[in-house]
Design a protein around this motif. Structure first.
Motif: not given
Length: 136
Positions: A15-28
């Motif tokens: 999965k592509l997910f930056n832990p520094k970002w919110s769930k919303e920003q990751n999804e965006a």
């Protein structure tokens, strides 16, 4: 200069997910690729080496040996694995296809003999999306 390419295949999840970002920003940014339950790909890997053919064999490098190296240092570590969780050389990296291609290069390059050089890692994530990496 001769170029020789070996094709391999593996399946892996990530999965592509930056832990520094919110769930919303990751999804965006990453869309469905940020799915909390992961997603998978059927990757096609093309490993291209370069050099001069050996005058005694006519080979740049024995393709059976190249296959063994690719399987030992790459395929066995990636196939049917979760790239984010199971692959030591992807630890603490964004598991994008770009970063995976670079990591595959780093896994293979030290194991080739001195007269053979790695030329390109081409990694297909889908039939329409691929990355080419030619080293630093």
């Amino acid at each position: 200069m001769v170029y020789l390419t070996r094709q391999e295949h593996f399946n892996a999840a990530h999965k592509l997910f930056n832990p520094k970002w919110s769930k919303e920003q990751n999804e965006a940014v990453f869309g469905v690729c940020a799915n909390e339950n992961w997603h998978g790909h059927n990757y096609d890997l093309f490993v291209t080496i370069k050099g001069e053919p050996n005058p005694d064999t006519g080979f740049l490098f024995d393709v059976k040996k190249l296959s063994i190296l690719v399987k030992q240092y790459v395929i066995d570590k990636l196939d049917h694995k979760n790239l984010n969780m199971d692959v030591d050389f992807m630890k603490d990296k964004m598991c994008s296809t770009e970063n995976l291609a670079i990591a595959i290069w780093q896994q293979l390059a030290p194991h080739l003999p001195g007269d053979v050089k790695l030329h390109c890692i081409k990694l297909y994530e889908t039939a329409r999306i691929y990355v080419e990496y030619f080293g630093d």
